[in-house]
Design an enzyme around this catalytic site. Structure first.
Site, PDB file in Angstrom:
ATOM      1  CE  LYS A   1     -12.332   2.380  -1.628  1.00  0.00           C
ATOM      2  NZ  LYS A   1     -11.399   1.376  -1.108  1.00  0.00           N
TER       3      LYS A   1
ATOM      4  CG  ASP B   1      -6.053   2.645  -0.067  1.00  0.00           C
ATOM      5  OD1 ASP B   1      -7.060   3.350   0.127  1.00  0.00           O
ATOM      6  OD2 ASP B   1      -6.096   1.456  -0.428  1.00  0.00           O
TER       7      ASP B   1
ATOM      8  CD  GLN C   1     -11.584  -2.259  -0.808  1.00  0.00           C
ATOM      9  OE1 GLN C   1     -11.297  -1.294  -1.506  1.00  0.00           O
ATOM     10  NE2 GLN C   1     -12.044  -2.127   0.417  1.00  0.00           N
TER      11      GLN C   1
HETATM   12  N1  GUN Z   1     -10.723  -1.975   3.227  1.00  0.00           N
HETATM   13  C1  GUN Z   1     -11.455  -1.212   4.070  1.00  0.00           C
HETATM   14  N2  GUN Z   1     -11.137   0.081   3.897  1.00  0.00           N
HETATM   15  C2  GUN Z   1     -10.201   0.129   2.917  1.00  0.00           C
HETATM   16  C3  GUN Z   1      -9.497   1.191   2.290  1.00  0.00           C
HETATM   17  O1  GUN Z   1      -9.644   2.370   2.591  1.00  0.00           O
HETATM   18  N3  GUN Z   1      -8.622   0.829   1.320  1.00  0.00           N
HETATM   19  C4  GUN Z   1      -8.416  -0.462   0.974  1.00  0.00           C
HETATM   20  N4  GUN Z   1      -7.519  -0.715   0.019  1.00  0.00           N
HETATM   21  N5  GUN Z   1      -9.039  -1.469   1.538  1.00  0.00           N
HETATM   22  C5  GUN Z   1      -9.936  -1.165   2.504  1.00  0.00           C
END
Ligand code: GUN
Length: 290
Positions: A52, A119, A96
């Site tokens: 990211k 998200d 996350q």
């Molecule tokens: N864990 C796995 N995929 C994601 C996601 O798209 N966002 C977040 N915050 N955690 C994750």
């Protein structure tokens, strides 16, 4: 059979976003700013967050990673979220997942202001998406729809069968695919579905999102179908430096020859999910949603 190249498509989208951002910065606006909160040292989460950050660089965004140790309390985490909610320098942020077991993920998710929830996990964004209102889209479903659009794969009146009913893929994807303008006829299958293979064979677009390596076999796929593989299970592989490889939910070798289009793993849906996050963050910075 044509391979759907998620890596290339995602690179193109990031370049498009970078152009928009550069033009805005030239006009004197600050760059969009995404914050990622990372708790503990889970290998998968470390990789996702690093990717990211890289994507933010490609898009010309500012990014900040805030780390907390595994033993952070829920109250401390909620306090941090409150700070980020009220920080005018932060356009959007993510926490996350997964979080340590002593922290209630739902409480954390609902503490994030919907207007900063890039998200798209907050129930307000989920609800708004399901009734077609402006919102932050969930990453994987929006990434899949973007791939279908960019490859000009028809959806109107087509049978879309989704295997898996998770809150982050199956359910929101079903809502998107039946939306006006996309107009697919949607079936969602899960562990209690009877005659699964027969249902899947009706699919013009088959989406595998259950997290079982190689689950979708050639006998479940109609000739000329489009197959979207959302699976990313880590399976041990001693020939790799990392000790594992990513395995999709589709028996690619035997399914691919029957398909009009198919996504590979890796390099299919995966890279597109981060694109949605970048698109959401840009829209947050532009004030386009809330
Ligand atoms: N864990 C796995 N995929 C994601 C996601 O798209 N966002 C977040 N915050 N955690 C994750």
């Amino acid at each position: 059979m044509e391979l759907i190249d998620g890596k290339l498509t995602s690179a193109r989208i990031k370049a498009e976003i970078a152009e928009t951002v550069a033009a805005r910065v030239a006009e004197g606006h600050r760059a969009p700013h995404l914050v990622a909160v990372l708790v503990g040292h889970d290998g998968g989460s470390e990789t996702y967050v690093a990717n990211k950050v890289k994507a933010c660089e490609a898009c010309g965004f500012r990014s900040t990673v805030i780390r907390r140790e595994e033993d952070v309390t829920e109250d401390e985490l909620l306090g941090l979220i409150d700070q980020l909610n009220n920080d005018p320098e932060v356009d959007g942020f993510i926490v996350q997942l997964p979080l340590p077991r002593h922290i209630n993920e739902q409480r954390v998710t609902e503490a994030i202001l919907p207007s900063k929830d890039v998200d798209g996990f907050h129930p307000v964004n989920v609800g708004r998406q399901s009734i077609g209102l402006p919102c932050f889209h969930s990453a994987t479903p929006a990434g899949i729809v973007e791939l279908l659009k960019r490859y000009n794969i028809p959806t109107r009146g087509k049978n879309c069968v989704i295997i898996g009913r998770s809150n982050i893929v199956g359910k929101p994807l079903a809502a998107l695919m039946m939306q006006k303008g996309i107009d697919a006829t949607v079936t969602v299958c899960h562990s209690a579905t009877e005659n699964l293979a027969e249902v899947c064979r009706q699919a013009d677009i088959l989406v595998a999102a259950l997290g079982r390596p190689g689950f979708v076999t050639a006998d479940m796929v109609k000739e000329g179908a489009t197959v979207i593989d959302v699976g990313t299970t880590r399976v041990p592989d001693s020939s790799r430096k990392s000790g594992f490889r990513l395995s999709g939910d589709v028996d690619f070798e035997n399914v691919a020859p029957k398909c009009a289009y198919i996504t590979p793993v890796p390099g299919g849906v995966g890279p597109m999910t981060i694109c949605t996050l970048m698109q959401n963050t840009l829209r947050a910075a532009l004030g386009e949603v809330y």
